[in-house]
Scaffold this motif. Structure first.
Motif, PDB file in Angstrom:
ATOM      1  N   PHE A 290       0.845  -1.207   0.000  1.00 27.90           N
ATOM      2  CA  PHE A 290       0.000   0.000   0.000  1.00 27.90           C
ATOM      3  C   PHE A 290       0.880   1.256   0.000  1.00 27.90           C
ATOM      4  CE2 PHE A 290      -3.556  -2.383   2.551  1.00 27.90           C
ATOM      5  CZ  PHE A 290      -3.801  -3.153   1.424  1.00 27.90           C
TER       6      PHE A 290
ATOM      7  N   PRO B 205      -4.565   1.508  -6.176  1.00 29.39           N
ATOM      8  CA  PRO B 205      -5.490   1.970  -5.129  1.00 29.39           C
ATOM      9  C   PRO B 205      -6.889   2.178  -5.701  1.00 29.39           C
ATOM     10  CG  PRO B 205      -4.145   3.790  -5.902  1.00 29.39           C
ATOM     11  CD  PRO B 205      -3.644   2.566  -6.609  1.00 29.39           C
TER      12      PRO B 205
ATOM     13  N   PHE C 117      -7.467   1.312  -0.093  1.00 33.07           N
ATOM     14  CA  PHE C 117      -7.131  -0.007  -0.615  1.00 33.07           C
ATOM     15  C   PHE C 117      -8.033  -1.043   0.059  1.00 33.07           C
ATOM     16  CE2 PHE C 117      -3.342   2.566  -0.824  1.00 33.07           C
ATOM     17  CZ  PHE C 117      -2.757   2.256  -2.045  1.00 33.07           C
TER      18      PHE C 117
END
Length: 745
Positions: free
Chosen positions: A462, A492, A507
């Protein structure tokens, strides 16, 4: 001919620099400028007499270069509008210089016997006839251009320096010829019959000598631009599917593979794809030490390969290369005008008519009030005033100093955008420096990546995905670190860039934040005392700390360090010694900022600032009466750069910062800033010296030539000496400007 298209308001204006042919004095420059400014579609026109060029901004829907050319031709001058106009002008100037040299030598040969007869054998009767013939050849053969140009000016109701020369020498010659052919005319009224052949011949010869020296000196003032152009390679060796082939530099296009051998100039900008070498980049950065280059490193046109062969992929060619942009900026700056030049232009525009009025008034005064030999004194005054008056010295005073100053800056890796900024730099008493990329190297590296929970590393993908979308140097360092750990990214669901604070991403229903403490505060995310303590310890080591939070919980700390540039401390110390207050502004936290300030000796620090905060701080300093310079390298610095009195960009920074900035430091070395301030001081001082002597010369010379001091001291300037003084005045101004080349900045 240089062309740049830019937007002004809602109209697109084309900005071009054209070489101008036929200008002989500052008054000519004013005439060309005035005609172009009054041409429909032209927004701005600035003539640089010293560089023989004009910078024109125009709406290409209303006018075009051909119409501009016709406008200039209508008043007896010309502009070159071909693609290789600069080269054509250089060839024409060289040819004209050689022709002028020949005319000057022959004029001197024919003038010498005239001078000898006029000074030592003035009572020899055949002498007048010999002088009349020889002087006629000097005036109307070798000096015919003065009369041709004066006639062209008269046709349009204008006057310039050639008008003064033609009138002074022509009046002296005609009066002398009448006295030679019809001596009884003055005898009837009891006057003797003086002749001024030697004065007319010597005036023309001296002015030709002055023009010759002036042209030679003027060519030296633009030597920097010639040197820069000389750095451009003429041919290129390319890899054509495994075969080496040599082509012209004009035929190179992006993505071609170029081969460079030891000792060769690099022809265009690009990136190394094979081999390695050491490159001498002093031609564009001013730094003498060669720079090591390996695969993926950038190389620049005009630099020299010192050892080893390599191949690189062309990326920027022609005028788009760094060298091409430097040449363009230098040309533009040389064509711009310092504020003081506007007053000088106004004076030059009315100078010749005023001188002609003074000459006529002097003649009339001597004829009506002269008690002994009124004709002699009247003609002497008329010819001497016309001969000694010189608007050229005034016209050359500012541009020659500016050209030398800008050229010297370019040779030292200091790129000045316009004349006004060069004039302002010496007044700077406060300078604002961005931290990252300006004081520091701008290449931060992750030193610590601390996961605060055992399972937190699962969020690494992420973080990578977020930071890949960041334009901040800190974000790039995090990306490099995670990629080295073989972390892969995912797309994302949503992403938001929060200016000056960091990034927010979504996410799989998880909200991820990556940024500074202000970002966490904005989203009301609590930070435990233990985590804050860890962050402070890292910050005290001059490291920047970035926080990673997932769903309202801090899961990681990232510590990033940026090394201080070599020379930053010395530059800051020198600026402070010059009496300049140094301020460091940064979006980083106060602990890191203070650590950098302590290492560099900076006393004034502002941290945790947004781009708008930096601009507001600059404005605050200005409200306190300070002349503020701002130096930065990033997009976030552009508002503050635009607000500052003098904006200085790092050459290795963002393009927008360089577009906004008035001065660009090609090497991105802060030690260049004190040099830029010294350069400004030396250049402005030279301009003032030039203007002082040009004004004093005319203020003293014209009254002396008019015979104002004759009734008191018996002084009246001989036209011969007046011509010599006029010729030397311009040369002295240009020579004084050339002294700048020897200054050490």
């Amino acid at each position: 001919m240089t062309a740049i298209t830019h937007t002004s308001g809602t109209n697109k204006l084309l900005k071009q620099i054209f070489p101008v042919d036929g200008m002989t004095c500052a008054s000519c420059a004013v005439s060309v400028e005035s005609m172009l400014r009054n041409t429909p579609g032209v927004a701005k026109a600035d003539v640089n007499f010293a560089a023989s060029s004009v910078t024109v901004e125009y709406d290409n829907h209303k006018t075009n270069p051909d119409l501009l050319k016709k406008t200039v031709q209508s008043i007896g001058y010309d502009i070159l509008i071909t693609e290789k106009a600069s080269e054509e002008q250089a060839e024409q100037q060289e040819l004209k210089y050689e022709q002028l040299k020949k005319r000057t030598i022959w004029a001197g040969i024919f003038t010498f016997p005239v001078f000898v007869i006029g000074m030592f054998f003035m009572h020899w009767q055949p002498g007048n006839w010999i002088m009349m013939v020889l002087t006629g050849i000097v005036l109307f053969v070798f000096g015919k251009q003065f009369f041709i140009n004066a006639y062209k000016q008269a046709k349009i109701g204008a006057a310039n320096m050639d008008t003064l020369v033609a009138l002074s020498s022509g009046v002296a010659y005609i009066f002398s010829a009448i006295n030679t052919l019809f001596p009884h005319l003055l005898h009837r009224i009891g006057q003797h019959t003086p002749v001024y052949y030697e004065s007319a011949a010597v005036v023309v010869t001296f002015i030709l000598v002055g023009r010759l020296l002036e042209e030679r000196s003027k060519s030296k003032t633009s030597s920097a631009i010639k040197k820069l152009m000389g750095l451009q390679a003429k041919t290129v060796t390319i890899d054509d599917n495994g075969t080496e082939r040599e082509i012209s530099i004009d035929d190179v296009h992006p993505d071609q593979i170029i081969i460079v051998k030891p000792g060769e100039k690099i022809p265009v900008d690009g990136t190394l794809i094979s081999g390695s070498s050491f490159i001498n980049e002093s031609t564009i950065t001013g730094e003498s030490l060669p720079v090591a280059k390996t695969i993926d490193d950038k190389v620049f046109a005009g630099t020299i390969n010192q050892q080893g062969s390599f191949k690189f992929k062309a990326e920027k060619v022609g005028k788009e290369t760094l060298l091409g942009q430097i040449i363009r900026h230098v040309e533009e700056t040389m064509g711009s005008k310092a504020p003081v030049q506007k007053l000088v232009d106004k004076i030059s525009g009315i100078f010749v008519p005023i001188v002609m009025l003074i000459a006529i008034t002097s003649f009339a005064a001597w004829m009506f009030f002269g008690q002994k030999d009124p004709w002699y004194h009247a003609i002497t005054a008329l010819v001497a005033v016309l001969a000694i008056a010189c608007p050229c010295a005034l016209g050359l005073a500012t541009p020659t100093a500016l050209m030398v100053g800008v050229g010297k800056g370019a040779e030292n890796g200091i790129l000045v955008k316009d004349a006004e900024s060069l004039e302002i730099a010496r007044k700077v008493n406060a300078i604002v420096l961005d931290k990252t990329g300006t004081i520091t190297r701008g290449m931060p590296e992750v030193t610590d990546f601390i996961w605060l929970k055992k399972d937190a590393e699962q969020y690494a993908s992420f973080v990578l995905s977020l930071e890949q979308r960041s334009e901040h140097p800190l974000g790039k360092s995090i990306v490099e670190y995670l990629k080295a750990k073989d972390v892969s990214s995912i797309d994302p669901d949503d992403i938001e860039n929060i200016s000056g604070k960091g990034l927010k991403g979504l996410f799989n229903d998880k909200t991820v934040l990556a940024g500074n403490k202000a970002l966490l505060d904005q989203f009301s995310i609590a930070i435990t005392a233990e985590v804050l303590n860890q962050a402070q310890q890292l910050q005290q080591q001059a490291k920047t700390v970035s926080y990673i939070a997932v769903d309202k919980e801090v899961v990681a700390l990232v510590a990033i360090a940026d090394q201080i540039k070599e020379g930053s401390k010395a530059a800051i110390s020198e600026l402070q010694a010059l009496g300049v207050d140094v301020y460091m502004l940064t979006g980083d936290n106060m602990e890191t900022a203070q650590a950098v300030a302590k290492q560099t000796g900076i006393q004034h620090v502002k941290a945790g600032l947004l781009p708008t905060d930096k601009a507001a701080f600059v404005k605050q300093l200005q409200s306190e009466g300070k002349i503020v310079a701002m130096s930065g390298d990033g997009i976030n610095d552009s508002p503050a750069l635009a607000q500052a009195d003098l904006s200085i960009a790092m050459g290795k920074g963002a393009d927008i910062a360089m577009d906004v900035a008035k001065i660009t430091l090609i090497s991105s070395d802060l030690r260049q800033i004190p040099k830029a301030l010294h350069l400004s001081t030396f250049t402005v001082r030279t301009i003032r010296q030039n203007l002082f002597w040009a004004f004093i010369y005319n203020l003293v010379g014209i009254p002396l030539a008019a015979g104002l001091f004759y009734p008191i001291f018996g002084w009246q300037l001989d036209p011969m000496f007046a011509g010599a003084a006029m010729a030397l005045s311009s040369v002295s101004v240009v020579t004084n400007s050339l002294r700048l080349q020897r200054k050490r900045i």
